[in-house]
Structures are given as C-alpha cells and as structure tokens.
Design a protein around this motif. Sequence first.
Motif, mmCIF file in Angstrom:
data_model
loop_
_atom_site.group_PDB
_atom_site.id
_atom_site.type_symbol
_atom_site.label_atom_id
_atom_site.label_comp_id
_atom_site.label_asym_id
_atom_site.label_seq_id
_atom_site.Cartn_x
_atom_site.Cartn_y
_atom_site.Cartn_z
ATOM 1 N N LYS A 147 -23.019 -18.589 4.467
ATOM 2 C CA LYS A 147 -24.073 -17.713 4.171
ATOM 3 C C LYS A 147 -24.164 -17.229 2.741
ATOM 4 C CE LYS A 147 -23.234 -13.730 6.783
ATOM 5 N NZ LYS A 147 -22.686 -12.935 5.940
ATOM 6 N N ASP A 187 -31.275 -15.280 2.742
ATOM 7 C CA ASP A 187 -32.014 -15.266 3.905
ATOM 8 C C ASP A 187 -33.415 -14.839 3.368
ATOM 9 O OD1 ASP A 187 -33.239 -14.526 6.151
ATOM 10 O OD2 ASP A 187 -31.548 -12.947 6.728
ATOM 11 N N ALA A 217 -30.125 -14.923 10.744
ATOM 12 C CA ALA A 217 -31.049 -14.465 9.870
ATOM 13 C C ALA A 217 -32.317 -13.759 10.037
ATOM 14 C CB ALA A 217 -31.588 -15.650 9.014
ATOM 15 N N TYR A 273 -32.483 -18.921 6.858
ATOM 16 C CA TYR A 273 -31.813 -19.341 5.592
ATOM 17 C C TYR A 273 -32.156 -20.468 4.859
ATOM 18 C CZ TYR A 273 -28.230 -16.426 7.799
ATOM 19 O OH TYR A 273 -27.384 -15.226 8.327
#
Length: 220
Positions: A80, A104, A159, A163
């Motif tokens: 991420k 995000d 999230a 995402y």
Amino acid sequence: MAEDARNKEWEATKASAKGFVICLTVLCLVGAAAWFALTTGLERLPSKVCDGAVERDLVIRTLPRTRTAEEGASRRHEGKDLEFSCHIYTSADPILSGVAEVQDASVDSWFNHYGGMAERDSVRISADGIEALARIDRDSGNSYVYIPCVPHGVRASDASESYAILAEASVIGEGRISGAALRQAVTDFAYQLAEHTYELAQCQGSTRDLPADLPRYEDE
C-alpha cells in the motif's frame, strides 16, 4: 590568341563555379549533420524508457527536439506504500515527469481533488473502471489517472475508501505540442506509468488485461 584567352577564362570560371558548388554542398552536409546531432537527443533514448514503462515515441511526441536527453525511474516501498516515478530531462530545458502510487481513495474523492472546482475545469474519460482526466486551465498538460487496485499482500478491508493506483504527470517548460494535444499526450504518459505500477503491485482479484490505450478526449 584572343580565342585561347577566352577559353582559358571560361575554363577558370567553370572551375570556380564547380568549386563553389562543392563547398556549398559540403557546408550544407556539415550543417545538416550538426543540426541532427544537436536535435536528436530524444531519438537516442531506449525504445522504452523508465524501466520499460513508457514508449519512447510518446516522449518524442511530447517534448521538443533537443541535443541531449536523460531518462530515469525510481521505485520505492511495496504494498500500500508502493510508488513509481519517471522523468525525462532535456538540454532544451523542458522536463516530462510523473509518479504513480498506491493510495486509499475512491473515484469521487480522486476527482474532487484533481478535477477542479467545476466540470469546465477539466476533461474526463473512462474505460473498464479506469478513469483519467486533464486540467484544461494548465499549460503543462497536468493529467491524472485512476486504476482500482488492491496490492498483493494487502487486505481490501483495511482501506477507509478503496485502494487504487493514482498517477499524475506534467510537462515543466514548453512542450513540442500544446493545448488539447499536450493534455492527451501527458495523459497517455500518466497511463503508461499507472499500467507499469499496476504490474509492480500485483493487484489482487483481477485477471483481465488493462486496455492498451485509453479513449481520446472529446469534450473540450
């Protein structure tokens, strides 16, 4: 005697003219070679720049002719926090650069952030869940791309929104093209960065191939 003198004068004139033509041809060839050497920096880049992410022809279409050009890319972090950036510097000063990263963000929050205060501030296209937009009030071709993506090893439920791969790109300085053509080229550049980052992220739950190209902007 007079006839011989005239013949000799004529031969000298022809020789002088021939020498002038030869000199002019040499000068033209030298000038053309010098111009070629001073303006083909982009053509000497690899066929795909920035770790294979971007087609060189797209860079040539976007940036002005230049004596030298330098390309480079950087990858940072994983999952991420993945980020991939790309730049092309030229001795003519203009720079084409962009970055794609996992973030995000929902489509709506992405558009609200980059699209401007009103619909007339940007143009937007969509294809197979992929979004792209370009700001029409910018001379640098500022463009943005959104591709849904849950990276490998990351839980979608973590999230707060969702995402996605978010890419943005622009030209610093004066490009070879301007206006709508520049916005389209920079969007294509941002999309190629996003595609590359999509592969690096090993996005989950998707076995489909991304479109080779995005639709063209029409509402400008």
